[in-house]
Design a protein around this motif. Structure first.
Motif, short mmCIF file in Angstrom:
data_model
loop_
_atom_site.label_atom_id
_atom_site.label_comp_id
_atom_site.label_asym_id
_atom_site.label_seq_id
_atom_site.Cartn_x
_atom_site.Cartn_y
_atom_site.Cartn_z
N LEU A 1 1.33 22.74 -10.21
CA LEU A 1 1.40 21.44 -9.46
C LEU A 1 2.53 20.54 -9.70
O LEU A 1 2.74 20.25 -10.94
N THR A 2 2.87 19.62 -8.90
CA THR A 2 3.68 18.70 -8.98
C THR A 2 3.08 17.35 -9.44
O THR A 2 1.98 17.33 -9.14
N THR A 3 3.83 16.32 -10.08
CA THR A 3 3.46 15.06 -10.24
C THR A 3 2.91 14.43 -9.15
O THR A 3 1.77 13.92 -9.17
N TRP A 4 3.42 14.41 -8.10
CA TRP A 4 3.02 13.65 -7.03
C TRP A 4 1.47 14.26 -6.19
O TRP A 4 0.65 13.72 -6.06
N ARG A 5 1.49 15.90 -6.49
CA ARG A 5 0.31 16.26 -6.07
C ARG A 5 -0.98 15.86 -7.11
O ARG A 5 -1.93 15.83 -6.69
N GLY B 1 -5.41 5.20 -11.78
CA GLY B 1 -5.96 3.88 -12.14
C GLY B 1 -4.99 2.80 -11.90
O GLY B 1 -5.62 1.96 -11.47
N LEU B 2 -3.79 2.83 -12.32
CA LEU B 2 -2.84 1.77 -12.01
C LEU B 2 -2.54 1.68 -10.55
O LEU B 2 -2.49 0.40 -10.09
N VAL B 3 -2.53 2.65 -9.72
CA VAL B 3 -2.34 2.43 -8.15
C VAL B 3 -3.66 1.94 -7.54
O VAL B 3 -3.36 1.05 -6.70
N VAL B 4 -4.67 2.44 -7.89
CA VAL B 4 -5.89 1.71 -7.60
C VAL B 4 -5.99 0.09 -7.91
O VAL B 4 -6.20 -0.69 -7.12
N GLY B 5 -5.56 -0.09 -9.18
CA GLY B 5 -5.54 -1.40 -9.56
C GLY B 5 -4.54 -2.41 -8.73
O GLY B 5 -4.79 -3.53 -8.34
N LEU B 6 -3.20 -1.68 -8.41
CA LEU B 6 -2.27 -2.55 -7.80
C LEU B 6 -2.95 -2.59 -6.42
O LEU B 6 -2.75 -3.85 -5.75
N VAL B 7 -3.67 -1.66 -5.70
CA VAL B 7 -3.87 -1.64 -4.39
C VAL B 7 -4.98 -2.97 -4.44
O VAL B 7 -4.99 -3.90 -3.40
N VAL B 8 -5.78 -3.07 -5.23
CA VAL B 8 -6.90 -3.98 -5.29
C VAL B 8 -6.51 -5.40 -5.60
O VAL B 8 -7.04 -6.27 -4.86
N ALA B 9 -5.52 -5.40 -6.74
CA ALA B 9 -4.94 -6.85 -6.75
C ALA B 9 -4.15 -7.29 -5.49
O ALA B 9 -4.47 -8.53 -5.34
N GLU C 1 -6.04 12.92 -8.00
CA GLU C 1 -6.81 11.79 -8.73
C GLU C 1 -7.12 10.68 -7.74
O GLU C 1 -8.24 9.90 -8.03
N LEU C 2 -6.20 10.26 -7.24
CA LEU C 2 -6.46 9.09 -6.13
C LEU C 2 -7.70 9.54 -5.16
O LEU C 2 -8.34 8.73 -4.90
N ARG C 3 -7.49 10.65 -4.50
CA ARG C 3 -8.83 11.15 -3.80
C ARG C 3 -10.09 11.06 -4.66
O ARG C 3 -11.11 10.69 -3.97
N LYS C 4 -10.11 11.46 -5.88
CA LYS C 4 -11.31 11.57 -6.62
C LYS C 4 -11.84 10.02 -6.61
O LYS C 4 -13.19 9.80 -6.85
N SER C 5 -11.01 9.16 -6.69
CA SER C 5 -11.39 7.65 -7.05
C SER C 5 -12.21 7.11 -5.74
O SER C 5 -12.98 6.24 -6.05
N VAL C 6 -11.88 7.79 -4.45
CA VAL C 6 -12.55 7.18 -3.47
C VAL C 6 -13.68 8.32 -2.83
O VAL C 6 -14.57 7.92 -2.08
N ASP C 7 -13.60 9.18 -3.54
CA ASP C 7 -14.46 10.37 -2.91
C ASP C 7 -16.06 10.29 -3.26
O ASP C 7 -16.97 10.71 -2.68
N THR C 8 -16.17 9.75 -4.42
CA THR C 8 -17.48 9.60 -5.18
C THR C 8 -18.16 8.35 -4.66
O THR C 8 -17.37 7.43 -4.06
N VAL C 9 -19.36 8.18 -4.71
CA VAL C 9 -20.14 7.09 -4.25
C VAL C 9 -19.77 5.90 -4.94
O VAL C 9 -19.81 4.88 -4.58
N SER C 10 -19.91 6.05 -6.32
CA SER C 10 -19.54 5.01 -7.37
C SER C 10 -18.38 4.34 -6.96
O SER C 10 -18.03 3.06 -7.02
N GLY C 11 -17.14 5.23 -6.92
CA GLY C 11 -15.81 4.47 -6.72
C GLY C 11 -15.77 4.00 -5.38
O GLY C 11 -15.14 2.79 -5.28
#
Length: 307
Positions: A69-73, A170-178, A78-88
């Motif tokens: 697995l590459t770093t980008w993959r 987590g930082l990418v999600v924080g940046l997008v939200v900010a 992980e980014l997909r996991k952050s929005v795939d769940t109901v809580s996220g």
């Protein structure tokens, strides 16, 4: 002493329909063999199988090595996991939906004429500052609570890189939200007639608010890694800084000299004004509340038994 071979190239006592060869030469196919890929036999030169044993291989066994697995993959997973769940998904939607409501409430309370850009943008980021630590801690703790971390480490055994991908997500999600909160707050403020000040002032405040929200996102990741428990990570990440502020009020002068070095919310709150009151205080608070627990968490995850 080597046994003599016949003219046909077989050893005495061998079956007539079988020929053992050296290298990768092809053995004759038996007339009763089923249809399928042609098989080859290779004689081993060393090891226990060298005592007359052979290893049979087929072309299908020559599989291409699996690429790691590459770093980008990892980051995309992980980014997909952050929005795939109901809580996220719910937390992200609530954070983005609360921004315009908080901006409108701040403008109504203070009035458009007396409202500054730092006050409006700071008000729009309140929900993000409260919910981002919860969202980023769930990126780490949810898999440990559900037991799915076993599958994650089975697919990718490099635990350090997996943790790095989770923290980066987590930082990418924080940046997008900010950035989303800032765009909404600026748009609502412009429509309401709030004076946004000069371009330089607006850029400084936006940069400060973005940095503050990224630190809150890192706070959730750090305590999620350190505790590996969703309730503990949320309680410490949200209540911990507030407890320090309460101690300052309760103990007064006895705690006043120490509080600026420990008060994470106060040090980060100064960033929303577009300035830093004290770099030593900010760096110390970040080291105690983010760097130290994150280091402990990564060390713990790398050595944890997940079997």
């Amino acid at each position: 002493m080597t046994a003599p071979t016949s003219a046909a190239g077989t050893r005495p006592g061998a079956d007539a329909g079988t020929r053992t060869t050296t290298g990768s030469r092809t053995a004759p196919r038996s007339p009763h063999a089923p249809e399928g890929p042609e098989m080859t036999t290779t004689e081993l030169d060393a090891g226990p199988a060298a005592m007359g044993g052979t290893v049979t291989t087929t072309p299908d066994d020559e599989a291409t090595p699996v690429r790691g697995l590459t770093t980008w993959r990892r980051l995309r997973i992980e980014l997909r996991k952050s929005v795939d769940t109901v809580s996220g998904a719910v937390l992200t939607a609530v954070t983005l939906g609360a921004a315009p409501l908080l901006v409108v409430a701040a403008i109504v309370a203070e009035g458009a004429a007396g409202t500054t850009v730092s006050f409006v943008l700071g008000a729009g980021s309140i929900a993000a500052a409260l919910l981002l630590p919860v969202l980023t801690s769930l990126l780490i703790t949810s898999e440990w609570g559900q037991g799915s971390i076993v599958s994650t480490f089975a697919m990718d055994h490099r635990r350090g890189r997996v943790m790095a991908a989770k923290i980066a997500a987590g930082l990418v999600v924080g940046l997008v939200v900010a950035l989303s909160c800032l765009v909404v707050a600026i748009a609502v403020s412009a429509v309401a007639g709030v004076d946004l000040g000069s371009a330089g002032e607006l850029v400084c405040v936006c940069a400060g608010v973005t940095a503050a929200l990224l630190l809150y996102a890192a706070l959730g990741s750090a305590w999620g890694a350190a505790t590996l428990s969703t309730p503990l990570a949320i309680v410490i990440g949200l209540a911990g800084p507030q407890v320090v502020n309460s101690l300052e009020l309760m103990l007064g002068d006895r705690f006043a000299e120490i509080a600026p070095w420990l008060a994470f919310s106060q040090a980060v709150g100064d960033l929303t004004q577009g300035t830093v009151a004290s770099w030593p205080h900010l760096l110390t608070a970040v080291g105690l509340w983010i760097v130290a627990p994150m280091a402990v968490g990564v060390w713990r995850v790398r050595r944890a038994d997940v079997s």
